[in-house]
Design a protein around this motif. Structure first.
Motif, PDB file in Angstrom:
ATOM      1  N   ARG A  88       0.836  -1.211   0.000  1.00  0.00           N
ATOM      2  CA  ARG A  88       0.000   0.000   0.000  1.00  0.00           C
ATOM      3  C   ARG A  88       0.869   1.259   0.000  1.00  0.00           C
ATOM      4  N   PHE A  89       1.942   1.237   0.776  1.00  0.00           N
ATOM      5  CA  PHE A  89       2.845   2.401   0.789  1.00  0.00           C
ATOM      6  C   PHE A  89       3.565   2.528  -0.561  1.00  0.00           C
ATOM      7  N   ALA A  90       3.928   1.393  -1.173  1.00  0.00           N
ATOM      8  CA  ALA A  90       4.594   1.452  -2.483  1.00  0.00           C
ATOM      9  C   ALA A  90       3.656   2.106  -3.502  1.00  0.00           C
ATOM     10  N   ASP A  91       2.371   1.741  -3.464  1.00  0.00           N
ATOM     11  CA  ASP A  91       1.396   2.342  -4.385  1.00  0.00           C
ATOM     12  C   ASP A  91       1.314   3.845  -4.161  1.00  0.00           C
ATOM     13  N   ALA A  92       1.343   4.244  -2.874  1.00  0.00           N
ATOM     14  CA  ALA A  92       1.262   5.684  -2.564  1.00  0.00           C
ATOM     15  C   ALA A  92       2.504   6.410  -3.077  1.00  0.00           C
ATOM     16  N   ILE A 137       8.983  -0.743  -4.804  1.00  0.00           N
ATOM     17  CA  ILE A 137       9.062   0.533  -5.539  1.00  0.00           C
ATOM     18  C   ILE A 137       9.898   0.335  -6.805  1.00  0.00           C
ATOM     19  N   ARG A 138      11.003  -0.368  -6.660  1.00  0.00           N
ATOM     20  CA  ARG A 138      11.923  -0.582  -7.795  1.00  0.00           C
ATOM     21  C   ARG A 138      11.194  -1.210  -8.972  1.00  0.00           C
ATOM     22  N   GLU A 139      10.266  -2.125  -8.665  1.00  0.00           N
ATOM     23  CA  GLU A 139       9.539  -2.803  -9.738  1.00  0.00           C
ATOM     24  C   GLU A 139       8.714  -1.816 -10.569  1.00  0.00           C
ATOM     25  N   GLY A 186      16.371  -3.932  -3.061  1.00  0.00           N
ATOM     26  CA  GLY A 186      15.799  -3.062  -4.091  1.00  0.00           C
ATOM     27  C   GLY A 186      16.317  -1.633  -3.941  1.00  0.00           C
ATOM     28  N   SER A 187      17.001  -1.349  -2.831  1.00  0.00           N
ATOM     29  CA  SER A 187      17.509   0.009  -2.561  1.00  0.00           C
ATOM     30  C   SER A 187      18.718   0.321  -3.434  1.00  0.00           C
ATOM     31  N   THR A 188      18.886   1.608  -3.712  1.00  0.00           N
ATOM     32  CA  THR A 188      20.119   2.060  -4.374  1.00  0.00           C
ATOM     33  C   THR A 188      21.214   2.110  -3.306  1.00  0.00           C
TER      34      THR A 188
END
Ligand code: ADQ
Length: 485
Positions: A122-126, A152-154, A190-192
């Motif tokens: 849900r937070f990724a969608d936001a 998020i990366r996706e 998935g983080s930079t």
């Protein structure tokens, strides 16, 4: 810039029918909020206040700080069952004890994990909805969001995702008991950039990945490549906002603070005051600290009637049994010590189990002879830095646990092993008898460290590394385009 953190920096609550704004007792908020005020952008967080819904616009946003409107707070709503599973359950009964290794058994429930995954999504969608370009800079905060970076990366493959883990990272054996260890590691990768407070936590993380995932690790550059994605693992010791000259000028003098605080507790001017400030959390070593005070009174009886220890403790996560029991144990121990050493109006322990304003805490910091931080394990600990920042008179002594990340930077404190009650009791006695010249020397040096390495240095270093990373990616993309031509 987009910050994602579970806790919101401003909570709107109904109090007697009126709406009031509250600041939570949270190290993360203390550190990250000044950075957001300076940079602007959007902070995405769980809307947890009773009046939160009444204060947002149609997009669930509210400008903050109230009256200053420096950035946007975007609230995410959770049902009671979701909050129970994601926040209390997986994050605070699973991840928190797992990473702190503080002798409280982590609890892993399949249903909590399902909520944790769903809320991360849900937070990724936001984040995707709030992003205004295909390559935003996103700051993901803490152990509530281990899966978020990969999610998020996706959806935003070009985003620069800086994840900061505010708590310790344990060794691979300890971490290995988590049933979803692979998913958590893959999520974080998935983080930079993935940041921890200390090199030691970075090393533990890299070793954990080495143990449980197929990945290429470049120790020299501190990078991990998993799939085709490279993540830079680095230590960024967090800190506080150093008070500006105008802020300091507005503070009541140390003498006034001392008079007010001593007046409140009915202490005479030659009395000595010890101070502890924490959330009511079993990782903070409050029981061990009170045992040390008791032992000091026993071993150095000249302090009985002349020393009072004020413990400020903000109730936290009270929905969890472990936390309620812990609070009761502290209550019981304080009463027992007071019965043993108190007499008349004298109570050696004053337990203030409530949230305090920043000004009230600052007054206490300025009034105290010694501030005691005895965490059993702490990512960094900001209370010790707040105490030092409050002491522009260069006086007062800091006792600091060797198991707080801060101990690596603050060597001029009296460093103790909080499990060793005798050692902490002796350190207390030493602090209370420390000559003024030695106090000044230690405090002045601590103040230089905290002023220099303040929270803007923390954020600046992370953002500068992100800038270099983005530049490198742009150059590589350009080279690739030339090759393709
Ligand atoms: P916390 O576990 O919340 O932070 P800490 O860093 O000590 O711990 O910060 C606590 C904050 O809450 C401080 O700003 C303090 O002033 C405030 N506070 C404590 N008791 C209070 C009270 N009774 N009333 C009002 N305010 C109170 C997590 C990690 C830490 C790490 C920070 C930042 O556990 O190790 O230092 O994040 O990364």
């Amino acid at each position: 810039m987009i910050v994602v953190a579970n806790r919101e920096p401003y909570i709107h609550e109904y109090v007697d029918g009126a709406i009031v704004v509250k600041r939570p007792a949270s190290g993360l908020v203390t550190a990250v909020e000044p950075v957001m005020r300076a940079c602007s952008g959007t902070w995405i967080a769980h809307g947890s206040g009773s009046a939160d819904r009444a204060t947002v616009d149609r997009e669930d946003r509210v400008p903050v700080p109230p009256g200053e409107d420096a950035y946007l707070l975007r609230r995410i709503w959770l049902t009671d069952a979701e909050e129970q599973g994601y926040y209390y359950g997986f994050a605070n009964e699973g991840m928190w004890p797992l990473c702190h290794v503080a002798h409280v058994r982590p609890v892993f429930r399949e249903s909590d994990w399902q909520h944790y995954r769903a809320i991360n999504q849900r937070f990724a969608d936001a984040v995707v909805r709030e992003a205004r370009s295909d390559n935003p800079v996103i700051l993901v905060q803490d152990y509530h969001f281990a899966l978020l970076p990969a999610m998020i990366r996706e959806r935003l493959p070009k985003a620069t995702i800086l994840t900061f883990w505010h708590i310790p990272w344990p060794n691979p054996e300890s971490f290995g008991i988590c049933p979803w260890r692979r998913e958590i590691l893959q999520g974080l990768l998935g983080s930079t950039i993935l940041g921890f407070h200390t090199r030691f936590h970075c090393k533990n993380f890299i070793e954990t990945v080495d143990r449980y995932l197929e990945a290429r690790i470049e120790h020299e550059h501190s990078t991990i490549t998993h799939g085709d994605k490279e993540t830079f693992i680095e230590s960024y010791p967090i800190s506080i906002e150093w008070p500006s000259p105008a802020t300091v000028a507005a503070w009541p003098s140390v003498t006034v603070c001392r008079q007010q605080v001593f007046g409140r507790f009915g202490l005479s001017a030659d009395h000595c005051l010890g101070l502890g400030v924490d959330r009511f959390d079993y990782t903070k070593g409050i029981l061990e600290r009170l045992h040390a005070v008791e032992r000091m009174l026993e071993k150095y009886p000249q302090w009985v009637g002349r020393f009072t220890f004020v413990q400020v403790a903000a109730p936290t996560r009270s929905a969890l049994e472990e936390y309620r029991t812990f609070q009761q144990r502290i209550d019981g121990l304080s009463k027992r010590i007071n019965e043993r050493y108190g007499s008349g109006s004298y109570q050696p322990i004053r337990l203030l189990a409530e949230h305090h304003s920043h000004e009230a805490l600052n007054r206490l910091y300025r009034a105290a002879d010694v501030c005691v931080v005895t965490s059993l394990h702490d990512g960094m600990n900001l209370v010790c830095k707040e105490f030092v920042a409050a002491r522009d008179d260069d006086l007062g002594v800091l006792i600091l646990s060797r198991f707080a990340g801060a101990a690596r930077e603050m060597a001029e404190a009296l460093i103790v092993n909080p499990y060793h009650v005798e050692e902490t009791a002796d350190a207390l006695h030493r602090a209370l008898t420390m000559p003024v010249a030695e106090q000044r020397e230690r405090m002045a040096s601590l103040r230089v460290t905290v002023r220099e390495f303040n929270v803007f240095r923390w954020a600046g270093r992370m953002l500068a590394d992100a800038g270099r990373w983005r530049l490198r990616e742009r150059i590589e993309a350009r080279v690739q385009r030339h090759k393709d031509l």
